[in-house]
Structures are given as C-alpha cells and as structure tokens.
Scaffold this motif. Structure first.
Motif, short mmCIF file in Angstrom:
data_model
loop_
_atom_site.label_atom_id
_atom_site.label_comp_id
_atom_site.label_asym_id
_atom_site.label_seq_id
_atom_site.Cartn_x
_atom_site.Cartn_y
_atom_site.Cartn_z
N LEU A 138 0.81 -1.21 0.00
CA LEU A 138 0.00 0.00 0.00
C LEU A 138 0.84 1.27 0.00
O LEU A 138 0.34 2.34 -0.35
CB LEU A 138 -0.99 -0.03 1.16
CG LEU A 138 -1.97 -1.23 1.09
CD1 LEU A 138 -2.88 -1.27 2.30
CD2 LEU A 138 -2.79 -1.19 -0.20
N LYS A 139 2.11 1.16 0.35
CA LYS A 139 3.00 2.33 0.23
C LYS A 139 3.25 2.63 -1.24
O LYS A 139 3.31 3.79 -1.64
CB LYS A 139 4.32 2.08 0.98
CG LYS A 139 4.15 2.12 2.47
CD LYS A 139 5.47 1.98 3.18
CE LYS A 139 5.19 2.10 4.68
NZ LYS A 139 6.09 1.35 5.49
N ARG A 140 3.44 1.59 -2.02
CA ARG A 140 3.65 1.75 -3.46
C ARG A 140 2.33 1.80 -4.24
O ARG A 140 2.31 2.17 -5.41
CB ARG A 140 4.50 0.60 -4.00
CG ARG A 140 5.94 0.64 -3.53
CD ARG A 140 6.76 -0.52 -4.05
NE ARG A 140 6.66 -0.65 -5.49
CZ ARG A 140 6.67 -1.81 -6.14
NH1 ARG A 140 6.77 -2.95 -5.49
NH2 ARG A 140 6.58 -1.85 -7.45
N GLY A 141 1.24 1.38 -3.62
CA GLY A 141 -0.06 1.36 -4.29
C GLY A 141 -0.19 0.24 -5.30
O GLY A 141 -0.74 0.44 -6.37
N THR A 142 0.33 -0.95 -4.94
CA THR A 142 0.31 -2.07 -5.88
C THR A 142 -0.23 -3.34 -5.23
O THR A 142 -0.30 -3.48 -4.01
CB THR A 142 1.73 -2.38 -6.40
OG1 THR A 142 2.56 -2.78 -5.30
CG2 THR A 142 2.34 -1.18 -7.11
N VAL A 143 -0.59 -4.27 -6.10
CA VAL A 143 -0.94 -5.63 -5.70
C VAL A 143 -0.16 -6.57 -6.61
O VAL A 143 -0.05 -6.33 -7.82
CB VAL A 143 -2.47 -5.89 -5.78
CG1 VAL A 143 -3.01 -5.67 -7.17
CG2 VAL A 143 -2.81 -7.29 -5.30
N THR A 144 0.41 -7.62 -6.02
CA THR A 144 1.18 -8.59 -6.79
C THR A 144 0.40 -9.88 -6.92
O THR A 144 -0.06 -10.45 -5.91
CB THR A 144 2.54 -8.86 -6.11
OG1 THR A 144 3.25 -7.61 -6.04
CG2 THR A 144 3.36 -9.85 -6.91
N VAL A 145 0.25 -10.34 -8.16
CA VAL A 145 -0.45 -11.59 -8.44
C VAL A 145 0.59 -12.70 -8.41
O VAL A 145 1.49 -12.73 -9.24
CB VAL A 145 -1.16 -11.53 -9.81
CG1 VAL A 145 -1.84 -12.85 -10.13
CG2 VAL A 145 -2.15 -10.38 -9.85
N PHE B 7 -7.85 5.91 -4.45
CA PHE B 7 -8.99 5.72 -3.54
C PHE B 7 -9.03 4.28 -3.01
O PHE B 7 -9.38 4.03 -1.86
CB PHE B 7 -10.33 6.10 -4.19
CG PHE B 7 -10.87 5.11 -5.19
CD1 PHE B 7 -11.66 4.04 -4.78
CD2 PHE B 7 -10.60 5.25 -6.54
CE1 PHE B 7 -12.16 3.12 -5.69
CE2 PHE B 7 -11.10 4.34 -7.46
CZ PHE B 7 -11.88 3.27 -7.03
N ALA B 8 -8.65 3.30 -3.85
CA ALA B 8 -8.64 1.90 -3.43
C ALA B 8 -7.52 1.66 -2.42
O ALA B 8 -7.71 0.96 -1.42
CB ALA B 8 -8.48 0.99 -4.64
#
Length: 196
Positions: free
Chosen positions: A56-63, A93-94
């Motif tokens: 959430l610091k980078r604003g990413t999700v890893t699959v 926002f997410a």
C-alpha cells in the motif's frame, strides 16, 4: 458450419461501478471487490490475493497465485501465464480504503471462502441491496473496457490484465461506445470537408 458469436460480456459503466463500490462499503468482501474491479484481476487471481500481496505504500498488488475449485476441492496453482505473474497499480482511492481495511489482517482477502462462495455472497448482496451487478469474472471485463474508454493505451491495459498477446485485449476489451464513434466521425468530417 454456422459462425459462433463472439463472447461479449456484460460490463458496468463508471456510474454503476461507483454504486457497486459504495454498496459494498463495510461488507466482508469489500477488499476483494476493490482489488477485483480496480486491478482487472481474473476471478481465480482475485480469490487468491493475500493481504501480504498488497504494497500500500507503493499502491500495488502482486499476483502470485491462482485459486480454483477443481473436482470438489480448492487448488492453488501458479498464475495462468508468465505475464499473469505481475505487479499492478491500484487507484489512490482503493489504496486508501484498503489501508483502512488491512489493519491487523492477514491471510486471504476473502478469508476462508472459496471462489464459488465468494461469487454466491457477492451476487446475493447485489440482489439484496439492488446494486448493479455482473458476474465476478465480468468485473475484469469492466475494468479493461473502462480503462480503454478512459483513454489508456491498449498495451498498458494488456499488461495490467496479464495478457500474453495484445490481440486478446483488443478482441475482448476494445468496445467503443456510440459517443466515441460519433467523435471519430466528427474528426473524420473535419479532415474531409475542412469544418472547423
């Protein structure tokens, strides 16, 4: 042989996505829905996302994994293709809402639910709350279609979706609506007859 019709999934428009997300505020599947609709993940990918997959610091999700229901039990496998194993961006926002929801949580976003249970709870809540609804797999189609309609480059959308071939993205997600086609005709008309 008769020509089979191409699969054209139902998708939500931007206004419907806003209503859907508001309708799931505080629901147990809110984090799953945010990631599903905002990142364009496959259903089997979204069910396998763990809280630790979110940066959430980078604003990413890893699959990293795919979770499927096979022969009456859950199976965890690698993602569909090499391009499916990816890190993708989430909208601000997410990220903000997921940070609020994450506090002290671990494990999968969907808890102990399997993919069929997630779909059942999601569809039931949509019916109960009279929310705009498409099947869970169409949340991915909604993301791809809206991203392209918003002006995102199709190659970038293909990367976010984890497609091996940009042709797949073009075939299933490049669906211009009438307003885009009218805009095209106005530009073409200006070129041909010199209308300012």
């Amino acid at each position: 042989m008769p020509h089979l019709r191409r699969y054209e999934p139902r998708v939500l428009d931007a206004r419907q996505v806003r209503r859907l997300l508001k309708g799931f505020y505080g629901h147990a599947l809110e984090a799953w829905l945010l990631v599903s609709v905002c990142a364009g993940l496959r259903r089997c990918e979204s069910v396998g996302i763990e809280w630790s997959d979110l940066d959430l610091k980078r604003g990413t999700v890893t699959v990293k994994r795919s979770v499927q229901w096979v022969a009456g039990h859950e199976t965890v496998t690698d993602p569909k293709t090499d391009q499916s194993r990816r890190t993708v961006a989430l909208p601000r926002f997410a990220v903000k809402r997921l940070a609020q929801l994450k506090h002290g949580r671990s494990g999968r976003l969907v808890g102990d639910l399997n993919a069929n249970q997630v779909a059942s709870h999601y569809m039931a809540w949509c019916r109960r709350m009279k929310l705009p609804c498409v099947p869970p797999r169409n949340l991915r189609h909604t993301f791809g279609t809206l991203a392209i309609a918003a002006g995102a480059d199709i190659s970038v959308v293909a990367r976010q979706l984890g497609h091996s071939d940009i042709k797949t993205t073009a075939r299933y997600y490049l669906c211009p609506d009438l307003s885009v086609l009218k805009s095209l005709q106005r530009a073409w008309e200006r070129l041909i007859i010199g209308v300012a």
